[in-house]
Design a protein around this motif. Structure first.
Motif, PDB file in Angstrom:
ATOM      1  N   PRO A  98      14.231  -0.647 -11.567  1.00 41.13           N
ATOM      2  CA  PRO A  98      13.818   0.771 -10.481  1.00 41.13           C
ATOM      3  C   PRO A  98      13.806  -0.459  -8.994  1.00 41.13           C
ATOM      4  CG  PRO A  98      12.300   0.272 -11.486  1.00 41.13           C
ATOM      5  CD  PRO A  98      13.483  -0.026 -12.528  1.00 41.13           C
ATOM      6  N   ALA A  99      14.000   0.263  -7.968  1.00 42.47           N
ATOM      7  CA  ALA A  99      14.384  -0.075  -6.712  1.00 42.47           C
ATOM      8  C   ALA A  99      12.087  -0.758  -6.095  1.00 42.47           C
ATOM      9  CB  ALA A  99      14.552   0.442  -5.477  1.00 42.47           C
ATOM     10  N   ARG A 100      12.072  -1.920  -5.571  1.00 41.74           N
ATOM     11  CA  ARG A 100      10.859  -2.281  -5.778  1.00 41.74           C
ATOM     12  C   ARG A 100      10.597  -0.858  -4.715  1.00 41.74           C
ATOM     13  NH1 ARG A 100       8.130  -7.322  -5.167  1.00 41.74           N
ATOM     14  NH2 ARG A 100       6.908  -6.920  -6.345  1.00 41.74           N
ATOM     15  N   PRO A 101       9.478  -0.332  -4.657  1.00 41.45           N
ATOM     16  CA  PRO A 101       8.581   0.522  -3.866  1.00 41.45           C
ATOM     17  C   PRO A 101       7.688  -0.931  -2.936  1.00 41.45           C
ATOM     18  CG  PRO A 101       6.438   0.010  -5.936  1.00 41.45           C
ATOM     19  CD  PRO A 101       8.445  -1.235  -5.756  1.00 41.45           C
ATOM     20  N   PRO A 102       7.800  -0.212  -1.781  1.00 44.85           N
ATOM     21  CA  PRO A 102       7.745  -0.630  -0.105  1.00 44.85           C
ATOM     22  C   PRO A 102       5.994  -1.058  -0.906  1.00 44.85           C
ATOM     23  CG  PRO A 102       7.513   2.064   0.076  1.00 44.85           C
ATOM     24  CD  PRO A 102       8.087   1.592  -1.553  1.00 44.85           C
ATOM     25  N   GLU A 103       5.277  -2.112  -0.085  1.00 44.68           N
ATOM     26  CA  GLU A 103       4.219  -2.987   0.411  1.00 44.68           C
ATOM     27  C   GLU A 103       3.323  -1.776   0.530  1.00 44.68           C
ATOM     28  OE1 GLU A 103       3.640  -5.795  -0.485  1.00 44.68           O
ATOM     29  OE2 GLU A 103       5.487  -6.144  -1.516  1.00 44.68           O
ATOM     30  N   ALA A 104       2.657  -1.680  -0.296  1.00 44.20           N
ATOM     31  CA  ALA A 104       1.400  -0.689  -0.175  1.00 44.20           C
ATOM     32  C   ALA A 104       0.296  -1.922   1.020  1.00 44.20           C
ATOM     33  CB  ALA A 104      -0.069  -1.495  -1.582  1.00 44.20           C
ATOM     34  N   ASP A 105       0.129  -0.627   1.945  1.00 50.37           N
ATOM     35  CA  ASP A 105      -1.175   0.114   2.853  1.00 50.37           C
ATOM     36  C   ASP A 105      -2.296  -1.185   2.316  1.00 50.37           C
ATOM     37  OD1 ASP A 105      -3.637   0.528   4.450  1.00 50.37           O
ATOM     38  OD2 ASP A 105      -1.648   2.073   5.885  1.00 50.37           O
ATOM     39  N   PRO A 106      -2.872  -2.016   3.231  1.00 49.74           N
ATOM     40  CA  PRO A 106      -3.922  -2.837   2.548  1.00 49.74           C
ATOM     41  C   PRO A 106      -4.961  -1.605   2.173  1.00 49.74           C
ATOM     42  CG  PRO A 106      -3.045  -3.782   4.220  1.00 49.74           C
ATOM     43  CD  PRO A 106      -2.346  -2.858   4.232  1.00 49.74           C
ATOM     44  N   VAL A 107      -5.170  -0.531   3.485  1.00 50.42           N
ATOM     45  CA  VAL A 107      -6.537   0.082   3.826  1.00 50.42           C
ATOM     46  C   VAL A 107      -6.412   0.924   2.315  1.00 50.42           C
ATOM     47  CG1 VAL A 107      -7.456   2.019   5.309  1.00 50.42           C
ATOM     48  CG2 VAL A 107      -6.359  -0.205   5.694  1.00 50.42           C
ATOM     49  N   ALA A 143      -4.943   0.380  -0.119  1.00 50.99           N
ATOM     50  CA  ALA A 143      -5.046  -0.179  -1.953  1.00 50.99           C
ATOM     51  C   ALA A 143      -6.555  -0.428  -1.859  1.00 50.99           C
ATOM     52  CB  ALA A 143      -4.200  -1.411  -1.975  1.00 50.99           C
ATOM     53  N   ARG A 144      -7.179  -0.375  -1.086  1.00 49.63           N
ATOM     54  CA  ARG A 144      -8.395  -1.198  -0.885  1.00 49.63           C
ATOM     55  C   ARG A 144      -9.175  -0.081  -1.477  1.00 49.63           C
ATOM     56  NH1 ARG A 144      -8.876  -4.481   2.529  1.00 49.63           N
ATOM     57  NH2 ARG A 144      -8.689  -3.702   4.294  1.00 49.63           N
ATOM     58  N   SER A 145      -9.446   1.263  -0.752  1.00 52.50           N
ATOM     59  CA  SER A 145      -9.283   2.412  -1.608  1.00 52.50           C
ATOM     60  C   SER A 145      -9.230   2.898  -2.798  1.00 52.50           C
ATOM     61  CB  SER A 145      -9.100   3.368  -0.836  1.00 52.50           C
ATOM     62  OG  SER A 145      -9.229   3.400   0.590  1.00 52.50           O
ATOM     63  N   ALA A 146      -8.073   2.530  -2.700  1.00 52.02           N
ATOM     64  CA  ALA A 146      -7.839   3.003  -4.503  1.00 52.02           C
ATOM     65  C   ALA A 146      -8.746   1.855  -5.058  1.00 52.02           C
ATOM     66  CB  ALA A 146      -6.411   2.959  -5.253  1.00 52.02           C
ATOM     67  N   LEU A 147      -9.253   1.183  -5.102  1.00 50.02           N
ATOM     68  CA  LEU A 147      -9.837   0.219  -6.231  1.00 50.02           C
ATOM     69  C   LEU A 147     -11.219   0.897  -5.962  1.00 50.02           C
ATOM     70  CD1 LEU A 147      -9.765  -2.962  -7.540  1.00 50.02           C
ATOM     71  CD2 LEU A 147     -10.405  -4.188  -5.281  1.00 50.02           C
ATOM     72  N   HIS A 148     -11.620   1.201  -4.562  1.00 50.49           N
ATOM     73  CA  HIS A 148     -13.320   0.785  -5.225  1.00 50.49           C
ATOM     74  C   HIS A 148     -12.655   2.211  -5.940  1.00 50.49           C
ATOM     75  CE1 HIS A 148     -14.670  -1.656  -2.494  1.00 50.49           C
ATOM     76  NE2 HIS A 148     -13.691  -1.562  -1.375  1.00 50.49           N
TER      77      HIS A 148
END
Length: 63
Positions: free
Chosen positions: A3-12, A14-19
């Motif tokens: 499948p096509a690569r998704p666009p780069e994640a928004d760092p903010v 991504a950090r929220s998802a990690l927390h």
């Protein structure tokens, strides 16, 4: 066909998802399309009695 690569994640975001994942009271992980671990929260690494860095890129049934 991959499948096509998704666009780069928004760092903010991504950090929220990690927390969010780190606050879960249980282990969680994510796999890529080949079944390899791409993410583990701290609880999951503790359940598997290994460091997350040692498990990333491996298939869970071989850990």
């Amino acid at each position: 066909m991959h499948p096509a690569r998704p666009p780069e994640a928004d760092p903010v975001l991504a950090r929220s998802a990690l927390h969010f994942a780190e606050r879960l009271p249980f282990g969680c992980c994510a796999l890529d399309l080949d079944g390899r671990l791409t993410f583990l929260n701290t609880a999951a690494a503790e359940l598997l009695q290994a460091g997350a860095a040692a498990l990333l890129g491996k298939r869970p049934w071989r850990c």
